[in-house]
Design an enzyme around this catalytic site. Structure first.
Site, PDB file in Angstrom:
ATOM      1  N   CYS A 187     -53.999  24.374 -28.127  1.00 42.58           N
ATOM      2  CA  CYS A 187     -54.576  25.342 -29.072  1.00 42.58           C
ATOM      3  C   CYS A 187     -54.289  26.773 -28.626  1.00 42.58           C
ATOM      4  CB  CYS A 187     -56.090  25.164 -29.151  1.00 42.58           C
ATOM      5  SG  CYS A 187     -56.565  23.542 -29.695  1.00 42.58           S
ATOM      6  N   MET A 190     -61.834  18.461 -27.973  1.00 43.51           N
ATOM      7  CA  MET A 190     -62.730  19.550 -27.596  1.00 43.51           C
ATOM      8  C   MET A 190     -63.958  19.604 -28.512  1.00 43.51           C
ATOM      9  SD  MET A 190     -61.562  23.432 -26.834  1.00 43.51           S
ATOM     10  CE  MET A 190     -60.045  23.003 -26.053  1.00 43.51           C
ATOM     11  N   HIS A 223     -46.188  30.887 -12.819  1.00 44.60           N
ATOM     12  CA  HIS A 223     -46.879  30.722 -14.105  1.00 44.60           C
ATOM     13  C   HIS A 223     -47.296  29.265 -14.310  1.00 44.60           C
ATOM     14  CE1 HIS A 223     -48.091  31.659 -18.139  1.00 44.60           C
ATOM     15  NE2 HIS A 223     -47.271  30.751 -18.644  1.00 44.60           N
TER      16      HIS A 223
END
Lengths: 441, 307
Positions: free
Chosen positions: A53, A188, A94
């Site tokens: 998301c 979620m 990263h």
């Protein structure tokens, strides 16, 4: 062949709002095809793609940096102008930070590590990722686990679900007697629904396109399955609505909510939209006594959590740095071993050929004398190489190994393939090569 | 301060004044505690320090209101001079505001006990100080009641209801402001420092609604008894003055609000806005006290400079 590079091309909640992210998101159904296309890009050796998301990231080991342009095209026209290109050490850092949830919307949330693992497994399954990413992912997971166990960043209201529940309480107060409606099957949203139910919400309704799936989720979250076709009527009843469907068009419209609001006599409603693309029309938030929070909005609230846990985040960053340093050290050691082997092989080869040439001119020597000459040559090589070998072992490769390889012309050879460790020794000045595409030259 | 300016009639009045000044000091201390609690960054690592500030603020308000009410009792015992006045022969300027402050603080403490609203304390305590300071620093002369009103039950009821209604609506006003602030922050998705201090919007809405209903009830009594008092003193049941006009407008607005809530289900932002408007009209009523000629209204004698 040019040295391969580790590349990361992508964008996240830091760079773009949800309106852009929902346009570039890759669904689970589309992922195999996307991976096939990535692997087919000339110069790409390995690749995997993480689409959640909050981010779309493409990690790749490629023959050159120019491959980044092709990867950018895969981000899509809506996302490419905002995408960030990282390479080598910065791309590696990263990856570690993302896996450790340090780059997450809600720092410390546990889901991102699972999402990255899943993305890597899918890429492996479809032949896009191989040995290089397998090793890197193992290290990144190890770092992420250390962060979770050795710091407190995962403690407290750190998940998106928790933040959503906290906001619902801020609007509705005590949740006892409230009705929660879960629309869709997002993980979620299910977490948030469970948490709301545990916060004494009296009724948990589960609506899904498939009634069988609704029944299944309802069993998991201890709710009641309802028909999605009855959504307008359900909105009149629900105080908290959690949306996470895969629908491309809004499921809850402005008009639908206006009618629901009137029917519920303007009792406040809190809508949590965890879907991408969004399930609730943004204009619904303009209605009185209706509050809509999407993923980006939750980020703002989560920012407060980050502030409160600065010290823990600093400690987590330190752990990531330690793990990265350990990985680089291991890579240097790995790179030093072939240089040493090739150096010895080269020196003994030279000695052997010179001994053979000399012995050919000294035909009168018997076998014992010939062996003595060969032993002497070998001893000279060993004595000459003893010092450099020790130094290379002490230095664990690094610049010295590169210098030795360069000095003795040892670059070619089976152990020299830099794909094994393209980030072991990033060129000076390239480590911070993080340029938005608009800033690339 | 006031003690130096105003000659003390006797020892009893000195005690009354001292009680009021101690109460005022307690209100100031409470305001400081609440404001420090409100503006300092929230530190989850030290929740005890935060709760200590709130507890200290509540304790200071309680001490202040007890002493304040004691001063009214002492004043009444000595015959109506100074800060009390109800049932006495005369009122001194600022008495009504002093009474209003005491009732507001008492109302807040009840509200806080019921709903746990320390953030409202950060508004009520400074408001109390702001009302009390001019009420006791402005030097005004005592005014005699009209003989017919000296022991008027209607006047006592009128002043009591007006004070209670004003306090309830003042608290509802404070809660409405908090609601509007909190609602804006949640709506705009930019939670500020106040956000973490605020209770839920639902709780503020419910508390504000109940206070509005109480405020409306007391205001109704105040208007009805005010009409009786006016008839006793001037012969006119309902003189057309700004004070009365504002009072009726405020009453009508609150009546409409209650109707809209009960019938149409209005709540939240639009109700908060109506309460704000209603309270501002009520403030207009008090402003009308200053504008009215001395003989036009009984209560014109109760404000600083009145009459």
């Amino acid at each position: 062949m040019a040295s391969p590079v580790l590349l990361c091309v992508g964008l996240s909640h830091r760079e773009v709002p949800i309106a852009v992210r929902e346009q570039v998101a890759v669904s689970a159904d589309d992922l195999p095809e996307k991976l096939r296309r990535l692997k087919a890009i000339p110069g790409v050796r390995e690749a995997f793609l993480v689409s959640t998301c909050n981010r779309l990231e493409i990690f790749s080991v490629a023959d050159s940096r120019t491959v980044a342009d092709d990867l950018l095209r895969e981000v899509g026209p809506a996302g490419a102008p905002h995408a960030v290109v990282r390479s080598d050490d910065d791309a590696l850092t990263h990856l570690f930070r993302v896996a450790a949830s340090l780059d997450s919307m809600v720092v410390g949330e546990a889901q991102i590590l699972g999402q990255i693992k899943d993305a890597h497994e899918t890429a492996k399954l479809h032949g896009a990722a191989g040995a290089y990413f397998a090793r890197l992912m193992a290290k990144a997971q190890s770092a992420a686990k250390r962060v979770r166990t050795e710091t407190q960043i995962a403690r407290g209201a750190v998940s998106v679900a928790s933040v959503a529940v906290q906001l619902a309480r801020k609007v509705l107060g005590n949740l006892a007697g409230r009705t929660v409606l879960l629309v869709g099957a997002g993980e979620m949203a299910q977490l948030a629904a469970r948490e709301l139910h545990q916060s004494s919400a009296s009724e948990l309704l589960v609506a899904n396109r498939s009634s069988a799936r609704a029944e299944e989720i309802a069993r998991e979250v201890a709710g009641v399955a309802v028909n999605l076709a009855e959504l307008p009527a359900l909105l009149e009843r629900a105080d908290v609505v959690l949306c996470s469907t895969g629908a491309r068009e809004p499921v809850v419209t402005h008009e639908m909510m206006v009618r629901a609001l009137k029917a519920r006599r303007y009792r406040p409603a809190f809508l949590i939209d965890l879907a991408l693309p969004r399930n609730v029309e943004p204009s619904v938030n303009e209605l009185e006594n209706v509050y809509v929070y999407d993923m980006d909005d939750l980020e703002r609230v989560a920012a407060g959590n980050r502030e409160l846990r600065e010290q823990e985040v600093a400690r987590a960053e330190e752990i990531v740095r330690e793990e990265l340093a350990a990985l680089r050290k291991a890579d240097r050691e790995r790179s030093a071993v072939p240089v040493l082997a090739r150096l010895r092989e080269h020196a003994h080869g030279v000695a052997k050929s010179e001994v053979e040439r000399t012995l050919a001119q000294l035909a009168a020597l018997d076998e014992k004398q010939k062996k003595a000459v060969q032993a002497m040559a070998s001893a000279i090589v060993n004595k000459l190489l003893h010092g450099p070998t020790s130094r290379l072992r002490e230095e664990q490769g690094g610049p010295l190994a590169e210098a030795a390889a360069e000095l003795f012309g040892l670059a070619e050879g089976p152990g020299a393939d830099p794909v094994a460790n393209p980030v072991a020794n990033p060129p000076e000045g390239e480590a911070a090569d993080v340029l938005p595409i608009s800033g690339r030259k | 301060m006031l003690a130096a300016r105003r000659p003390l009639c006797n020892q009893s009045e000195a005690m009354t004044t001292a009680l009021v000044h101690i109460a005022l000091s307690a209100y100031v201390a409470a305001a400081v505690f609440f404001l420090v609690w409100l503006v300092r960054p929230q530190r989850p690592a030290a929740p005890d320090a935060t709760s200590r500030l709130v507890s200290a603020g509540r304790a200071m308000l309680l001490v202040g209101v007890v002493l304040h009410l004691a001063s009214f009792a002492a004043a009444r015992a000595q015959g109506g001079i100074a800060t009390a006045g109800l049932g006495g022969d005369e009122w001194r300027g600022g008495q009504l505001f002093s009474l209003l402050a005491a009732v507001t603080v008492a109302g807040y403490l009840i509200l806080d006990f019921r709903y746990k609203l320390p953030v409202a304390g950060a508004f009520v305590a400074p408001f109390t100080v702001a009302v009390m300071v001019p009420a006791h620093l402005v030097q005004t002369g005592a005014r005699q009641f009209a003989p017919s009103l000296t022991h008027s039950a209607a006047l006592a009821l009128h002043v009591g209801a007006a004070a209670l209604g004003s306090a309830a609506l003042g608290l509802a006003f404070a809660l409405s402001l908090l609601y509007l602030l909190g609602e804006k922050q949640i709506k705009n998705k930019h939670p500020g420092r106040l956000f973490s201090r605020l209770p839920s919007l639902d709780l503020i809405d419910r508390a504000g609604w109940r206070l509005s209903v109480w405020g409306f009830a007391f205001l109704s009594i105040a208007i009805a008894t005010g009409s009786l008092v006016s008839k006793e003193s001037t012969g006119a049941s309902f003189p057309l003055q700004p004070k009365e006009g504002f009072a009726v407008l405020a009453w009508a607005l609150l009546a409409a609000l209650i109707q809209a809530r009960l019938v149409a289900g209005w709540r939240g932002r639009r109700v908060a806005l109506l309460v704000v408007a209603g309270f501002l009209l009520l403030v207009g009523t008090y402003a009308g006290l200053f504008a009215a000629p001395p003989q036009a209204s009984t209560l014109s004698m109760l404000v600083p400079g009145g009459g």
